[in-house]
Design an enzyme around this catalytic site. Structure first.
Site, PDB file in Angstrom:
ATOM      1  N   ASN A   1       4.697  -8.134   6.709  1.00 25.49           N
ATOM      2  CA  ASN A   1       5.680  -6.864   7.410  1.00 25.49           C
ATOM      3  C   ASN A   1       5.287  -5.595   8.679  1.00 25.49           C
ATOM      4  O   ASN A   1       5.678  -4.573   9.340  1.00 25.49           O
ATOM      5  CB  ASN A   1       6.602  -6.087   7.413  1.00 25.49           C
ATOM      6  CG  ASN A   1       6.385  -5.289   6.126  1.00 25.49           C
ATOM      7  OD1 ASN A   1       5.486  -5.204   5.327  1.00 25.49           O
ATOM      8  ND2 ASN A   1       7.442  -4.303   5.795  1.00 25.49           N
ATOM      9  N   GLU A   2       4.159  -5.310   8.539  1.00 29.78           N
ATOM     10  CA  GLU A   2       3.236  -4.129   8.946  1.00 29.78           C
ATOM     11  C   GLU A   2       3.887  -4.080  10.179  1.00 29.78           C
ATOM     12  O   GLU A   2       3.666  -2.158  10.212  1.00 29.78           O
ATOM     13  CB  GLU A   2       1.513  -4.285   9.189  1.00 29.78           C
ATOM     14  CG  GLU A   2       0.729  -3.929   7.971  1.00 29.78           C
ATOM     15  CD  GLU A   2       0.545  -5.248   6.739  1.00 29.78           C
ATOM     16  OE1 GLU A   2       1.647  -6.512   7.076  1.00 29.78           O
ATOM     17  OE2 GLU A   2       0.184  -5.281   5.676  1.00 29.78           O
ATOM     18  N   GLY A  49       1.347  -5.053   1.869  1.00 26.62           N
ATOM     19  CA  GLY A  49       0.069  -5.205   0.745  1.00 26.62           C
ATOM     20  C   GLY A  49       0.512  -5.964  -0.820  1.00 26.62           C
ATOM     21  O   GLY A  49      -0.407  -6.858  -1.697  1.00 26.62           O
ATOM     22  N   LEU A  78       0.573  -1.345  -0.092  1.00 27.45           N
ATOM     23  CA  LEU A  78      -0.234   0.234  -0.236  1.00 27.45           C
ATOM     24  C   LEU A  78       0.944   1.477  -0.056  1.00 27.45           C
ATOM     25  O   LEU A  78       2.151   1.593   0.605  1.00 27.45           O
ATOM     26  CB  LEU A  78      -1.148   0.087   1.512  1.00 27.45           C
ATOM     27  CG  LEU A  78      -2.066  -1.432   1.441  1.00 27.45           C
ATOM     28  CD1 LEU A  78      -2.731  -0.839   2.044  1.00 27.45           C
ATOM     29  CD2 LEU A  78      -2.118  -2.001   0.166  1.00 27.45           C
TER      30      LEU A  78
HETATM   31  C1  LIG Z   1      -6.764  -2.139  16.209  1.00 24.64           C
HETATM   32  C2  LIG Z   1      -6.763  -2.803  14.193  1.00 24.64           C
HETATM   33  C3  LIG Z   1      -7.272  -2.014  13.429  1.00 24.64           C
HETATM   34  C4  LIG Z   1      -6.406  -1.975  12.232  1.00 24.64           C
HETATM   35  C5  LIG Z   1      -7.178  -1.050  11.250  1.00 24.64           C
HETATM   36  C6  LIG Z   1      -5.951  -1.495   9.767  1.00 24.64           C
HETATM   37  C7  LIG Z   1      -4.312  -0.565  10.088  1.00 24.64           C
HETATM   38  C8  LIG Z   1      -3.980  -0.469   8.596  1.00 24.64           C
HETATM   39  C9  LIG Z   1      -3.743  -0.864   8.011  1.00 24.64           C
HETATM   40  C10 LIG Z   1      -2.701  -0.972   6.350  1.00 24.64           C
HETATM   41  C11 LIG Z   1      -1.748  -1.799   5.534  1.00 24.64           C
HETATM   42  C12 LIG Z   1      -0.698  -1.156   5.582  1.00 24.64           C
HETATM   43  C13 LIG Z   1      -0.302  -2.769   4.079  1.00 24.64           C
HETATM   44  C14 LIG Z   1       0.972  -2.414   3.317  1.00 24.64           C
HETATM   45  O1  LIG Z   1       1.185  -2.866   2.202  1.00 24.64           O
HETATM   46  S1  LIG Z   1       1.990  -0.371   3.785  1.00 24.64           S
HETATM   47  C15 LIG Z   1       3.705  -0.836   2.676  1.00 24.64           C
HETATM   48  C16 LIG Z   1       4.289  -1.681   3.524  1.00 24.64           C
HETATM   49  N1  LIG Z   1       6.174  -1.681   2.747  1.00 24.64           N
HETATM   50  C17 LIG Z   1       7.035  -1.962   3.208  1.00 24.64           C
HETATM   51  O2  LIG Z   1       7.075  -1.621   3.698  1.00 24.64           O
HETATM   52  C18 LIG Z   1       7.425  -1.948   2.013  1.00 24.64           C
HETATM   53  C19 LIG Z   1       8.729  -0.393   1.725  1.00 24.64           C
HETATM   54  N2  LIG Z   1       9.762   0.062   0.564  1.00 24.64           N
HETATM   55  C20 LIG Z   1      10.279  -0.966   0.553  1.00 24.64           C
HETATM   56  O3  LIG Z   1      10.786  -1.200   1.935  1.00 24.64           O
HETATM   57  C21 LIG Z   1      11.834  -0.618   0.024  1.00 24.64           C
HETATM   58  O4  LIG Z   1      10.742   0.829  -0.448  1.00 24.64           O
HETATM   59  C22 LIG Z   1      11.120  -1.578  -1.308  1.00 24.64           C
HETATM   60  C23 LIG Z   1      12.185  -3.062  -0.661  1.00 24.64           C
HETATM   61  C24 LIG Z   1      10.132  -2.064  -1.691  1.00 24.64           C
HETATM   62  C25 LIG Z   1      12.370  -1.025  -2.684  1.00 24.64           C
HETATM   63  O5  LIG Z   1      13.830  -0.256  -1.953  1.00 24.64           O
HETATM   64  P1  LIG Z   1      14.339   0.530  -2.968  1.00 24.64           P
HETATM   65  O6  LIG Z   1      15.597   0.614  -2.466  1.00 24.64           O
HETATM   66  O7  LIG Z   1      14.684  -0.074  -4.554  1.00 24.64           O
HETATM   67  O8  LIG Z   1      13.389   1.233  -3.478  1.00 24.64           O
HETATM   68  P2  LIG Z   1      13.667   2.223  -2.257  1.00 24.64           P
HETATM   69  O9  LIG Z   1      13.635   2.143  -0.502  1.00 24.64           O
HETATM   70  O10 LIG Z   1      14.832   3.604  -1.933  1.00 24.64           O
HETATM   71  O11 LIG Z   1      12.500   3.434  -2.508  1.00 24.64           O
HETATM   72  C26 LIG Z   1      12.131   4.617  -3.742  1.00 24.64           C
HETATM   73  C27 LIG Z   1      11.301   5.606  -3.241  1.00 24.64           C
HETATM   74  O12 LIG Z   1      10.118   4.218  -2.835  1.00 24.64           O
HETATM   75  C28 LIG Z   1       8.903   5.018  -1.682  1.00 24.64           C
HETATM   76  N3  LIG Z   1       8.575   3.998  -1.614  1.00 24.64           N
HETATM   77  C29 LIG Z   1       8.729   2.595  -1.331  1.00 24.64           C
HETATM   78  N4  LIG Z   1       7.890   2.148  -0.553  1.00 24.64           N
HETATM   79  C30 LIG Z   1       6.781   2.779  -0.775  1.00 24.64           C
HETATM   80  C31 LIG Z   1       5.125   2.975  -0.022  1.00 24.64           C
HETATM   81  N5  LIG Z   1       4.922   1.661   0.491  1.00 24.64           N
HETATM   82  N6  LIG Z   1       4.726   3.505   0.416  1.00 24.64           N
HETATM   83  C32 LIG Z   1       4.653   5.034  -0.966  1.00 24.64           C
HETATM   84  N7  LIG Z   1       6.268   4.956  -0.618  1.00 24.64           N
HETATM   85  C33 LIG Z   1       6.867   4.485  -1.078  1.00 24.64           C
HETATM   86  C34 LIG Z   1      10.487   4.844  -1.512  1.00 24.64           C
HETATM   87  O13 LIG Z   1       9.603   6.094   0.038  1.00 24.64           O
HETATM   88  C35 LIG Z   1      11.299   5.484  -2.327  1.00 24.64           C
HETATM   89  O14 LIG Z   1      11.211   7.091  -2.440  1.00 24.64           O
HETATM   90  P3  LIG Z   1      11.750   8.782  -2.904  1.00 24.64           P
HETATM   91  O15 LIG Z   1      12.961   8.789  -3.386  1.00 24.64           O
HETATM   92  O16 LIG Z   1      10.579   9.897  -2.412  1.00 24.64           O
HETATM   93  O17 LIG Z   1      12.655   9.120  -1.264  1.00 24.64           O
END
Ligand SMILES: CCCCCCCCCCC/C=C/C(=O)SCCNC(=O)CCNC(=O)[C@H](O)C(C)(C)COP(=O)(O)OP(=O)(O)OC[C@H]1O[C@@H](n2cnc3c(N)ncnc32)[C@H](O)[C@@H]1OP(=O)(O)O
Length: 289
Positions: A164-165, A140, A95
């Site tokens: 990994n949330e 996600g 997400l």
């Molecule tokens: C009481 C209970 C109630 C419950 C109610 C619900 C609660 C909430 C539930 C929410 C569920 C959430 C689900 C999700 O999916 S959350 C997202 C999780 N994702 C991650 O943790 C991934 C994070 N990203 C990474 O680890 C790395 O970016 C990755 C391995 C994917 C790639 O690495 P790489 O080195 O190639 O690239 P960068 O890290 O340099 O990233 C490039 C740019 O992209 C931005 N980025 C990365 N991931 C995301 C993302 N998920 N969303 C938005 N943007 C993202 C990153 O910041 C870099 O941006 P910039 O270039 O601007 O710095």
């Protein structure tokens, strides 16, 4: 509202915003963030996410994904979809954190409604879904893969997959959890969810998050050969069986969609949760510098 209107236009007015073309008997249609190529007689479509840099599921990306899926579902010649990514090294970063950080409650509610919609459509699809996981697949991203009937992952230790949330200071919703439990069993899911484990391909295979791990250059060919095997099963019996296996999990969200949106909105709006997301985003930035 604007998005809903765009969605109706895209879906019903054919491809005013999307493109449709015929290439050597194959057909393709593309939105900005999703490319779909269908192969005539086999009835298989390849759906590629292309929302660089990391295929995060922004509201626009979710909407285009859902529309593309709906089009395929309505096309009776399509029996199977291979889901993969066009972004090198990333299946999907999950997400979009920027949709869940620093916005207002109405935005969170709209976003979550679309997350639910995509999940329900993917998880309950009548088509055979095979994921060709050609990169990192956290949260996600893992959810998308878990919706598929079969998961093939590239054997590259740099790629990890899992819900990994908890590492972000947030909580996987109950329907993410249910699907994880359905896939890897209660004990493994309990541990992996609490620790926010991101599995290497070998670990993911061992625990059952993925079904097969193959050399990176064979992910697509393997996904195709798996699809061929699944296509040999009569649709009606396979679909009824899939429905029997998945209905209870899907129904538990369907029954409480509105409450789930309210829960998400109030949870994500909390100052403490926004602070956790801020810290996580900062950590992602610092990783670069
Ligand atoms: C009481 C209970 C109630 C419950 C109610 C619900 C609660 C909430 C539930 C929410 C569920 C959430 C689900 C999700 O999916 S959350 C997202 C999780 N994702 C991650 O943790 C991934 C994070 N990203 C990474 O680890 C790395 O970016 C990755 C391995 C994917 C790639 O690495 P790489 O080195 O190639 O690239 P960068 O890290 O340099 O990233 C490039 C740019 O992209 C931005 N980025 C990365 N991931 C995301 C993302 N998920 N969303 C938005 N943007 C993202 C990153 O910041 C870099 O941006 P910039 O270039 O601007 O710095």
């Amino acid at each position: 509202m604007a998005l809903a209107a765009a969605r109706r236009l895209l879906l019903h007015a054919g491809s005013r915003l999307g493109r449709r073309e015929a290439v050597d008997g194959a057909r393709r249609f593309a939105n900005k963030r999703v490319l779909v190529e269908t192969e005539g007689p086999a009835g298989v479509a390849v759906m590629k996410l292309r929302n660089p840099p990391v295929n995060s599921l922004s509201l626009e990306c979710l909407t285009e994904f859902t529309i593309s899926l709906e089009k395929l579902e309505n096309d009776k010649s399509i029996r199977g979809v291979i889901l993969t990514s066009e972004c090198p090294g990333i299946f999907s970063a999950g997400l979009d954190l920027l949709e869940m950080y620093g916005r207002n409650p109405a935005h969170y509610a709209e976003y979550w409604k679309n997350v639910q919609e995509l999940w329900l459509r993917l998880y309950t699809s009548n088509m055979i879904l095979v994921s060709a996981i050609n990169g990192a697949s956290p949260a996600g991203g893992c959810l998308l893969a878990l919706c598929c009937d079969y998961r093939v992952m590239a054997d590259n230790p740099k790629y990890t997959i899992g819900l990994n949330e908890s590492l972000l200071g947030i909580v996987a919703p109950f329907w993410f959890k249910d699907m994880y439990v359905n896939t890897i069993g209660h004990r493994e899911a309990e541990r992996a969810l609490q620790l926010g484990t991101l599995f290497s391909p070998a670990e993911a295979l061992k625990v059952g998050v993925v079904d097969e791990v193959v050399p990176e250059d064979q992910v697509h060919s393997k996904a195709r050969s798996v699809m061929t095997k699944w296509l040999a099963i009569p649709d009606h019996s396979r679909q009824l069986t899939k429905n029997m296996m998945r209905k209870a999990t899907a129904d538990s969200l369907i029954k409480q969609r509105e409450a789930d949106i309210q829960n998400f909105t109030s949870f994500i709006s909390k100052d403490s949760i926004q602070k956790s997301l801020h810290m996580y985003l900062e950590k992602l930035k610092q990783k670069k510098g």
